[in-house]
Design a protein around this motif. Structure first.
Motif, PDB file in Angstrom:
ATOM      1  N   LEU A   1      10.550  57.249 -44.555  1.00  9.50           N
ATOM      2  CA  LEU A   1       9.929  58.564 -44.387  1.00  9.50           C
ATOM      3  C   LEU A   1      10.655  59.626 -45.218  1.00  9.50           C
ATOM      4  CD1 LEU A   1       9.110  58.554 -40.567  1.00  9.50           C
ATOM      5  CD2 LEU A   1       7.523  58.349 -42.478  1.00  9.50           C
TER       6      LEU A   1
ATOM      7  N   ARG B   1       9.011  67.747 -38.955  1.00  8.48           N
ATOM      8  CA  ARG B   1       9.371  66.461 -39.568  1.00  8.48           C
ATOM      9  C   ARG B   1      10.784  65.997 -39.233  1.00  8.48           C
ATOM     10  NH1 ARG B   1       6.831  66.630 -45.714  1.00  8.48           N
ATOM     11  NH2 ARG B   1       4.656  66.249 -45.119  1.00  8.48           N
TER      12      ARG B   1
ATOM     13  N   TRP C   1      16.106  66.221 -45.022  1.00  9.35           N
ATOM     14  CA  TRP C   1      14.790  66.871 -45.100  1.00  9.35           C
ATOM     15  C   TRP C   1      14.889  68.208 -45.813  1.00  9.35           C
ATOM     16  CZ3 TRP C   1      13.905  71.556 -42.577  1.00  9.35           C
ATOM     17  CH2 TRP C   1      12.592  72.032 -42.631  1.00  9.35           C
TER      18      TRP C   1
ATOM     19  N   TYR D   1       8.943  62.022 -48.047  1.00  6.67           N
ATOM     20  CA  TYR D   1       9.132  63.473 -48.155  1.00  6.67           C
ATOM     21  C   TYR D   1       9.653  63.840 -49.545  1.00  6.67           C
ATOM     22  CZ  TYR D   1       8.839  63.186 -43.061  1.00  6.67           C
ATOM     23  OH  TYR D   1       8.444  62.928 -41.770  1.00  6.67           O
TER      24      TYR D   1
ATOM     25  N   SER E   1       3.967  71.686 -38.814  1.00  3.99           N
ATOM     26  CA  SER E   1       4.130  70.251 -39.052  1.00  3.99           C
ATOM     27  C   SER E   1       5.259  69.970 -40.034  1.00  3.99           C
ATOM     28  CB  SER E   1       2.823  69.664 -39.575  1.00  3.99           C
ATOM     29  OG  SER E   1       2.511  70.181 -40.862  1.00  3.99           O
ATOM     30  N   LEU E   2       5.476  70.885 -40.985  1.00  2.00           N
ATOM     31  CA  LEU E   2       6.576  70.714 -41.937  1.00  2.00           C
ATOM     32  C   LEU E   2       7.927  70.810 -41.251  1.00  2.00           C
ATOM     33  CD1 LEU E   2       7.416  70.461 -44.957  1.00  2.00           C
ATOM     34  CD2 LEU E   2       7.395  72.961 -45.035  1.00  2.00           C
TER      35      LEU E   2
END
Length: 227
Positions: free
Chosen positions: A218, A153, A110, A222, A149-150
């Motif tokens: 996911l 993740r 991420w 991203y 929210s970022l």
């Protein structure tokens, strides 16, 4: 009695040495090695076909810059599927039931997607924090919400994989224990419980593959936002 159900999630060790690394590295031995022959065997052909299909589906929404991630995401997918499926066998250990391992996989990937976005398109990356046409009074609140929210993740990635696999393993062990307890007292009920256990095992096989696919999918989404 109830606490012993969670013993299966303890990290195995031998002579004080943790065996988690062995549980993570041994699944790679199951993959057939490529040969110099013109024609491969059926197992190698099936592996190549699956890798090509998955890579094609995963990379189709991404632009050319994102195709550099094809090998690492496909390898991660095969790694997670193998570990999840082998963890369903008796006397084995599933490393992906540990939240620390899942977060150790989710956070670096991420963070890499965020850093790529900040390097290649910083305006678009910061633009995701504030939707277009937002009223002036709501701008600080929306920026805070989008930032939270970022950062949630990677936590969501790790918790989703851990919770699904842990719940499935617990259900299998609970139903198996109930089947053994009911066998001398009510054989017919025990046989019905055995059928439920068989169906649940099939469901867990599907969950093991689907959760690995969702984890990598996911990550690709991203990445799509930042390339």
């Amino acid at each position: 009695m109830n606490l012993s159900f969670f013993d299966q999630f303890l990290s195995p060790s031998m002579m004080g040495i943790p065996l988690v690394m062995m549980a993570m590295l041994l699944p790679w031995l199951l993959f057939p090695s490529p040969t110099n022959k013109w024609l491969n065997n059926r197992l190698s052909t099936l592996q190549i076909w699956f890798s090509q299909k998955f890579t094609k589906q995963l990379m189709s929404p991404l632009n050319v810059k994102g195709h550099k991630w094809a090998m690492i995401l496909t390898s991660l997918m095969m790694f997670l599927i193998t570990i999840n499926l082998l963890g369903l066998l008796p006397y084995t250990f599933t490393p992906t039931t540990q939240l620390s391992l899942n977060l150790g996989l989710a956070v670096p990937f991420w963070l890499a997607t965020i850093l790529i976005g900040l390097r290649n398109q910083p305006n678009a990356t910061f633009g995701h924090l504030l939707p277009e046409g937002t009223p002036t009074l709501l701008i600080p609140i929306l920026i805070i919400i989008e930032t939270i929210s970022l950062f949630i993740r990677p936590l969501a990635l790790g918790v989703r994989l851990t919770a699904n696999l842990t719940a499935g393993h617990l259900l299998i062990q609970l139903i198996a224990t109930a089947m053994l307890v009911l066998l001398p007292m009510m054989p017919m009920i025990s046989i019905m419980t055995m059928m439920v256990l068989f169906l649940l095992t099939l469901l867990e096989i599907a969950v093991a593959m689907i959760q690995a696919y969702v984890f990598v999918l996911l990550l690709s989404l991203y990445l799509q936002e930042n390339v």
